[in-house]
Design an enzyme around this catalytic site. Structure first.
Site, PDB file in Angstrom:
ATOM      1  N   ASP A   1      -1.248   9.173   1.384  1.00  0.00           N
ATOM      2  CA  ASP A   1       0.025   9.899   1.350  1.00  0.00           C
ATOM      3  C   ASP A   1      -0.004  11.113   0.428  1.00  0.00           C
ATOM      4  O   ASP A   1       0.971  11.848   0.347  1.00  0.00           O
ATOM      5  CB  ASP A   1       1.153   8.940   0.915  1.00  0.00           C
TER       6      ASP A   1
ATOM      7  N   SER B   1       8.009  12.244   2.936  1.00  0.00           N
ATOM      8  CA  SER B   1       7.425  11.497   4.045  1.00  0.00           C
ATOM      9  C   SER B   1       8.541  10.756   4.785  1.00  0.00           C
ATOM     10  O   SER B   1       9.435  10.188   4.158  1.00  0.00           O
ATOM     11  CB  SER B   1       6.397  10.488   3.533  1.00  0.00           C
TER      12      SER B   1
ATOM     13  N   GLN C   1       1.336  10.979  10.234  1.00  0.00           N
ATOM     14  CA  GLN C   1       2.580  10.962   9.472  1.00  0.00           C
ATOM     15  C   GLN C   1       3.502  12.075   9.955  1.00  0.00           C
ATOM     16  O   GLN C   1       3.054  13.192  10.248  1.00  0.00           O
ATOM     17  CB  GLN C   1       2.328  11.153   7.974  1.00  0.00           C
TER      18      GLN C   1
END
Length: 298
Positions: A207, A231, A281
């Site tokens: 991430d 995110s 993502q």
């Protein structure tokens, strides 16, 4: 093992509260919100604690629902959705202040033989040992700016070596703008031979740079009042065993952005070129139309 990595491993050692309920905490250094990779990694640890050791996670799908509060613990509830002969499914919910901040579904699979191929090819990039560390790159960017050098001098749990420009560099040089972002990373210590630990650490690192990949495509950088983001959802597939204490190339690209969202894809390769993890993502990217020409109205 440096102090930052020791702290991370301690954060991943969740406290069992009751059957299928665990408690996690955040680092002592208080940030505005909990790092998404931390919540994903802790949720995966919680799921793994309820699964037989002969089954390894092969995929996860997660949603970031609310910003996490770093000042209070996070409670992880694990729902044992299915225990089959070959697959085990878990649903994990992270809760703070009585509300869900994160949810994840994770699937575990027993090891079994099958046909094998790999069409993906690792990009040709410099060896990680020939590249400067993230701290060295950032020292060149921030110069003598007060506060930054002290912050960068602190140890980091992950050794990251950027092949492409940092977002701060691309924001000042249009020639560095690109929708691609290649980053070598490893945890610089001899870690235990626990396969779940290495998967969890890859989830934590996954991430760090995906949203940056979307920003790189537009020459945008954090730290500006014109840019904010987070995110939204996160998916990972774990293809074969690997070690997070050995170099992994995180090859990322952003194929699309628009409507205040951006999509980023990533592939993690071993130094030998084996594809071990795939990542996708979607993120939130809000940019002031008055301050950036790429912003278009719906």
């Amino acid at each position: 093992m440096n102090s930052a990595l020791k702290e991370l491993l301690d954060l991943l050692d969740l406290e069992p509260i009751e059957l299928d309920i665990f408690r996690g905490r955040s680092p002592e250094e208080r940030f505005q919100r909990v790092f998404g990779g931390q919540v994903a990694a802790q949720a995966l640890v919680a799921a793994g604690r309820t699964v037989p050791s002969d089954r390894m996670v092969h995929s996860l799908h997660a949603y970031f629902i609310r910003p996490g509060d770093p000042a209070v613990p996070i409670v992880y509830n694990v729902d044992r959705v299915r225990d089959g002969r070959s697959f085990t499914t878990r649903r994990i919910t992270a809760i703070q202040h009585g509300k869900a901040i994160f949810s994840m579904s994770a699937s575990f699979h027993v090891q079994e033989p099958g046909v094998s191929h790999q069409a993906a090819r690792m990009p040709r990039v410099p060896d990680p040992e020939t590249l400067p560390t993230f701290q060295e790159r950032m020292f060149d960017v921030v110069g003598e700016e007060p506060g930054w050098r002290e912050l960068l001098a602190k140890p980091r749990p992950v050794d990251a070596r950027y092949v492409n420009a940092l977002t701060w560099e691309a924001a000042h040089d249009p020639a560095l703008v690109t929708p691609e972002n290649n980053v070598w990373f490893r945890y610089d210590a001899d870690l235990p031979d626990d396969p779940l630990l290495h998967v969890v650490l890859a989830a934590y690192a996954s991430d760090f740079t995906l949203v940056d990949t979307v920003l790189l495509a537009h020459g945008l950088a954090w730290g500006s009042s014109a840019v904010s983001g987070a995110s939204l959802d996160h998916a990972m597939w774990f293809h074969r065993p690997f070690r997070a204490d050995e170099w992994l190339l995180y090859a990322q690209e952003s194929p699309w952005s628009g409507e205040a969202r951006g999509l980023a894809r990533g592939q993690m390769f071993t130094a030998a070129g084996e594809l071990v993890v795939s990542v996708v993502q979607e993120c939130l990217i809000r940019v002031s139309p008055a301050l950036h020409p790429d912003v278009t109205k719906s």
